[in-house]
Design a protein around this motif. Sequence first.
Motif, PDB file in Angstrom:
ATOM      1  N   ARG A 310       0.893  -1.162   0.000  1.00 19.31           N
ATOM      2  CA  ARG A 310       0.000   0.000   0.000  1.00 19.31           C
ATOM      3  C   ARG A 310       0.928   1.207   0.000  1.00 19.31           C
ATOM      4  O   ARG A 310       1.684   1.420   0.957  1.00 19.31           O
ATOM      5  N   PRO A 311       0.900   2.034  -1.048  1.00 19.23           N
ATOM      6  CA  PRO A 311       1.934   3.067  -1.178  1.00 19.23           C
ATOM      7  C   PRO A 311       2.004   4.028  -0.001  1.00 19.23           C
ATOM      8  O   PRO A 311       3.101   4.386   0.431  1.00 19.23           O
ATOM      9  N   LEU A 312       0.852   4.424   0.551  1.00 21.50           N
ATOM     10  CA  LEU A 312       0.869   5.455   1.585  1.00 21.50           C
ATOM     11  C   LEU A 312       1.685   5.032   2.811  1.00 21.50           C
ATOM     12  O   LEU A 312       2.408   5.829   3.400  1.00 21.50           O
ATOM     13  N   THR A 313       1.584   3.766   3.178  1.00 22.06           N
ATOM     14  CA  THR A 313       2.261   3.301   4.395  1.00 22.06           C
ATOM     15  C   THR A 313       3.432   2.368   4.085  1.00 22.06           C
ATOM     16  O   THR A 313       4.228   2.083   4.964  1.00 22.06           O
ATOM     17  N   GLY A 314       3.487   1.867   2.846  1.00 18.57           N
ATOM     18  CA  GLY A 314       4.493   0.855   2.513  1.00 18.57           C
ATOM     19  C   GLY A 314       4.147  -0.515   3.066  1.00 18.57           C
ATOM     20  O   GLY A 314       4.954  -1.448   2.980  1.00 18.57           O
ATOM     21  N   GLN A 315       2.934  -0.675   3.641  1.00 17.45           N
ATOM     22  CA  GLN A 315       2.580  -1.987   4.206  1.00 17.45           C
ATOM     23  C   GLN A 315       2.478  -3.032   3.101  1.00 17.45           C
ATOM     24  O   GLN A 315       1.855  -2.787   2.061  1.00 17.45           O
ATOM     25  N   LEU A 317       1.070  -6.031   1.059  1.00 22.09           N
ATOM     26  CA  LEU A 317      -0.323  -6.481   0.874  1.00 22.09           C
ATOM     27  C   LEU A 317      -0.531  -7.836   1.543  1.00 22.09           C
ATOM     28  O   LEU A 317      -1.659  -8.283   1.681  1.00 22.09           O
ATOM     29  N   PHE A 318       0.556  -8.474   1.957  1.00 25.16           N
ATOM     30  CA  PHE A 318       0.440  -9.812   2.536  1.00 25.16           C
ATOM     31  C   PHE A 318       0.621  -9.839   4.052  1.00 25.16           C
ATOM     32  O   PHE A 318       0.492 -10.885   4.672  1.00 25.16           O
ATOM     33  N   ASP A 319       1.005  -8.719   4.637  1.00 27.09           N
ATOM     34  CA  ASP A 319       1.195  -8.700   6.101  1.00 27.09           C
ATOM     35  C   ASP A 319       1.183  -7.258   6.569  1.00 27.09           C
ATOM     36  O   ASP A 319       2.070  -6.482   6.228  1.00 27.09           O
ATOM     37  N   GLU A 320       0.205  -6.908   7.375  1.00 26.96           N
ATOM     38  CA  GLU A 320       0.040  -5.505   7.759  1.00 26.96           C
ATOM     39  C   GLU A 320       1.142  -4.973   8.670  1.00 26.96           C
ATOM     40  O   GLU A 320       1.293  -3.772   8.832  1.00 26.96           O
ATOM     41  N   PHE A 321       1.915  -5.881   9.308  1.00 29.95           N
ATOM     42  CA  PHE A 321       2.977  -5.413  10.208  1.00 29.95           C
ATOM     43  C   PHE A 321       4.332  -5.308   9.508  1.00 29.95           C
ATOM     44  O   PHE A 321       5.328  -4.961  10.121  1.00 29.95           O
ATOM     45  N   SER A 343      13.249   8.561  -0.457  1.00 26.02           N
ATOM     46  CA  SER A 343      11.955   9.237  -0.369  1.00 26.02           C
ATOM     47  C   SER A 343      10.869   8.291   0.163  1.00 26.02           C
ATOM     48  O   SER A 343      10.068   8.654   1.034  1.00 26.02           O
ATOM     49  N   GLU A 344      10.865   7.058  -0.342  1.00 27.66           N
ATOM     50  CA  GLU A 344       9.892   6.059   0.143  1.00 27.66           C
ATOM     51  C   GLU A 344      10.100   5.799   1.633  1.00 27.66           C
ATOM     52  O   GLU A 344       9.135   5.617   2.392  1.00 27.66           O
ATOM     53  N   ALA A 345      11.363   5.787   2.052  1.00 30.95           N
ATOM     54  CA  ALA A 345      11.680   5.521   3.459  1.00 30.95           C
ATOM     55  C   ALA A 345      11.115   6.616   4.363  1.00 30.95           C
ATOM     56  O   ALA A 345      10.591   6.334   5.454  1.00 30.95           O
ATOM     57  N   LYS A 346      11.199   7.864   3.920  1.00 32.90           N
ATOM     58  CA  LYS A 346      10.695   8.967   4.756  1.00 32.90           C
ATOM     59  C   LYS A 346       9.174   8.879   4.877  1.00 32.90           C
ATOM     60  O   LYS A 346       8.623   9.055   5.970  1.00 32.90           O
ATOM     61  N   ALA A 347       8.496   8.620   3.752  1.00 28.81           N
ATOM     62  CA  ALA A 347       7.030   8.495   3.804  1.00 28.81           C
ATOM     63  C   ALA A 347       6.653   7.320   4.700  1.00 28.81           C
ATOM     64  O   ALA A 347       5.708   7.409   5.509  1.00 28.81           O
ATOM     65  N   CYS A 348       7.409   6.234   4.593  1.00 29.68           N
ATOM     66  CA  CYS A 348       7.115   5.042   5.390  1.00 29.68           C
ATOM     67  C   CYS A 348       7.364   5.310   6.882  1.00 29.68           C
ATOM     68  O   CYS A 348       6.546   4.934   7.735  1.00 29.68           O
ATOM     69  N   ALA A 349       8.473   5.985   7.194  1.00 22.25           N
ATOM     70  CA  ALA A 349       8.777   6.289   8.603  1.00 22.25           C
ATOM     71  C   ALA A 349       7.670   7.142   9.215  1.00 22.25           C
ATOM     72  O   ALA A 349       7.233   6.925  10.356  1.00 22.25           O
ATOM     73  N   LEU A 350       7.194   8.100   8.441  1.00 25.22           N
ATOM     74  CA  LEU A 350       6.108   8.973   8.918  1.00 25.22           C
ATOM     75  C   LEU A 350       4.851   8.145   9.165  1.00 25.22           C
ATOM     76  O   LEU A 350       4.174   8.291  10.203  1.00 25.22           O
ATOM     77  N   ALA A 351       4.532   7.249   8.236  1.00 23.36           N
ATOM     78  CA  ALA A 351       3.329   6.413   8.392  1.00 23.36           C
ATOM     79  C   ALA A 351       3.468   5.476   9.587  1.00 23.36           C
ATOM     80  O   ALA A 351       2.513   5.289  10.354  1.00 23.36           O
ATOM     81  N   VAL A 352       4.662   4.905   9.766  1.00 19.94           N
ATOM     82  CA  VAL A 352       4.864   3.967  10.878  1.00 19.94           C
ATOM     83  C   VAL A 352       4.708   4.688  12.223  1.00 19.94           C
ATOM     84  O   VAL A 352       4.061   4.172  13.144  1.00 19.94           O
ATOM     85  N   ALA A 360      -3.466  10.410  12.553  1.00 24.97           N
ATOM     86  CA  ALA A 360      -3.787  10.369  11.126  1.00 24.97           C
ATOM     87  C   ALA A 360      -2.507  10.305  10.290  1.00 24.97           C
ATOM     88  O   ALA A 360      -1.493  10.921  10.643  1.00 24.97           O
ATOM     89  N   ILE A 361      -2.585   9.587   9.212  1.00 30.01           N
ATOM     90  CA  ILE A 361      -1.411   9.459   8.335  1.00 30.01           C
ATOM     91  C   ILE A 361      -1.444  10.590   7.305  1.00 30.01           C
ATOM     92  O   ILE A 361      -2.434  10.770   6.605  1.00 30.01           O
ATOM     93  N   ALA A 362      -0.340  11.324   7.264  1.00 29.22           N
ATOM     94  CA  ALA A 362      -0.289  12.488   6.363  1.00 29.22           C
ATOM     95  C   ALA A 362      -0.224  12.048   4.904  1.00 29.22           C
ATOM     96  O   ALA A 362       0.300  10.973   4.593  1.00 29.22           O
ATOM     97  N   GLU A 363      -0.729  12.904   4.039  1.00 29.24           N
ATOM     98  CA  GLU A 363      -0.640  12.652   2.599  1.00 29.24           C
ATOM     99  C   GLU A 363       0.845  12.620   2.206  1.00 29.24           C
ATOM    100  O   GLU A 363       1.630  13.435   2.711  1.00 29.24           O
ATOM    101  N   ALA A 364       1.199  11.700   1.348  1.00 26.25           N
ATOM    102  CA  ALA A 364       2.618  11.597   0.975  1.00 26.25           C
ATOM    103  C   ALA A 364       2.864  12.106  -0.444  1.00 26.25           C
ATOM    104  O   ALA A 364       2.006  11.984  -1.310  1.00 26.25           O
ATOM    105  N   HIS A 365       4.042  12.696  -0.624  1.00 31.29           N
ATOM    106  CA  HIS A 365       4.567  12.951  -1.963  1.00 31.29           C
ATOM    107  C   HIS A 365       5.895  12.212  -2.032  1.00 31.29           C
ATOM    108  O   HIS A 365       6.634  12.184  -1.063  1.00 31.29           O
ATOM    109  N   TRP A 366       6.183  11.629  -3.171  1.00 28.98           N
ATOM    110  CA  TRP A 366       7.466  10.948  -3.340  1.00 28.98           C
ATOM    111  C   TRP A 366       8.252  11.670  -4.422  1.00 28.98           C
ATOM    112  O   TRP A 366       7.666  12.228  -5.361  1.00 28.98           O
ATOM    113  N   LEU A 367       9.570  11.637  -4.265  1.00 35.16           N
ATOM    114  CA  LEU A 367      10.445  12.336  -5.213  1.00 35.16           C
ATOM    115  C   LEU A 367      11.449  11.361  -5.811  1.00 35.16           C
ATOM    116  O   LEU A 367      11.892  10.433  -5.136  1.00 35.16           O
TER     117      LEU A 367
END
Length: 432
Positions: A310-315, A317-321, A343-352, A360-367
């Motif tokens: 799932r792009p927003l959190t990086g979770q 699709l086969f294991d939510e943790f 960039s993916e790591a920063k969005a993921c760290a924020l979501a985690v 609430a999980i913030a909207e992400a932009h990736w670069l």
Amino acid sequence: MAGLSRRRFLQGIAGLGAGVLSGCGGVPLRSGGKAHVVVVGGGFGGATAAKYLRLLDANIQVTLIEPKAKYITCPGSNWLFAGLANLDQLTVDYQDLQDRYGVKLLVDRISSLDAAQRQLRLAGGQSVTYDRLIMSPGIDFRWDAMAGYDQAAAEQFPHAWQAGPQTLLLARQLQAMPDGGVVLIAVPADPYRCPPGPYERASMMAYWLKQHKPRSKILILDAKRSFSKQALFEAGWTKHYGYGTTNSLIEWLSLADNPLLQLDKQNRVLTSEFGDRFRGDVLNIIPPQTAAQIALQHGLADATGWCPVRPLTGQSLFDEFIHVIGDAAHYAPIPKSAFAANSEAKACALAVTSLINQTAIAEAHWLNTCYSLIAPDHGISVAGVYKLDAANAIAPVKGAGGVSARTDAQVAATEADYTRAVYRSLIADTFG
Ligand SMILES: Cc1cc2nc3c(=O)[nH]c(=O)nc-3n(C[C@H](O)[C@H](O)[C@H](O)COP(=O)(O)OP(=O)(O)OC[C@H]3O[C@@H](n4cnc5c(N)ncnc54)[C@H](O)[C@@H]3O)c2cc1C
């Protein structure tokens, strides 16, 4: 494991309110008091995630597990072929992550993963439990793609697609090649790590050959019809290496309809489906790729060989943790690059941190920004900005990003300076 986890994950997301995800989903923390996030892989994705988790929430314990105490960066590794860098200059360690950010480092390899218990087993025998796991294990190679080219053959014909001894071996082979020799670079179909990488490599080799062995030739045998920054590379090759003339140092051939199928090691010949034979003095075969073994082994990849998330959190699709980022994950259309992994790591760290703190999980932009050197004083770049579209898929932001303009020598030289500066700032942002 994958089936069970998928059911559990779908049940989990079915009950979520729009825009807000619950913390650890009501599941007690495995580690008692503080949440424990384990990051697997100390490359651009993993190191960034570990650092930014600690920066975002110092209450979270972060353990980074990586088998190498020192990491050699692939970005910059092509510069070796032009004599512009050496491996020492491309080597970083994890001291700052430990001393400045309080990341706990375990120099070890994950040997197995028990997703139900949220527990990892390390090759050294230790067990580690996690509340959330971030995997950034990078790539592995598909050794079944070309008859005759396997892991053992790669010791003789290096791919050099993981920087280190392979890079040195390929550079030495280039240096030992007779003037008038032929270098073959076999490039896989998309997706693979660093789309412009093979063409920067050809440029850096051509720069060196032009000075030392000018009668030589580099033949790029490409499984694609076109390639990243093609017009800019070709303009640069025309300017510096005689591209398009009979004396060109670089020739590019698309084999999209006629794939390379076989390596004859003894005669250094690659044979294609239609029976075309290409003989080289130096063979740089870059095989098709998949997510790293540890991800495949534990059912985190699908039939494509990459890990759907799932792009927003990086979770996964086969294991939510479990969150997967970097080259191992499917973040298309974002390319597989160090800049994108960061960039993916920063969005993921924020979501985690949001998931753990039940906010609430913030909207992400990736670069993504990818610079390449065509010559020491000639750089080119591509940049992209991405966000989620209405269907929650990653989409480029219209009007953002783009490629370098076809420019004069002064601008090309400035872009070459930017190439080196972007590398330094990415290293500082990831490891420093
Ligand atoms: C020649 C070349 C040039 C490139 N140039 C650029 C460039 O100019 N700009 C750019 O942005 N990108 C560039 N890239 C791409 C970039 O190197 C990758 O996209 C980036 O390294 C991906 O980061 P990652 O964290 O996903 O994987 P990696 O950096 O590969 O890190 C993965 C880590 O996971 C570890 N690991 C694997 N399995 C396990 C396990 N079982 N247990 C514990 N740890 C494990 C590995 O040891 C490794 O350190 C280039 C690549 C190449 C090959």
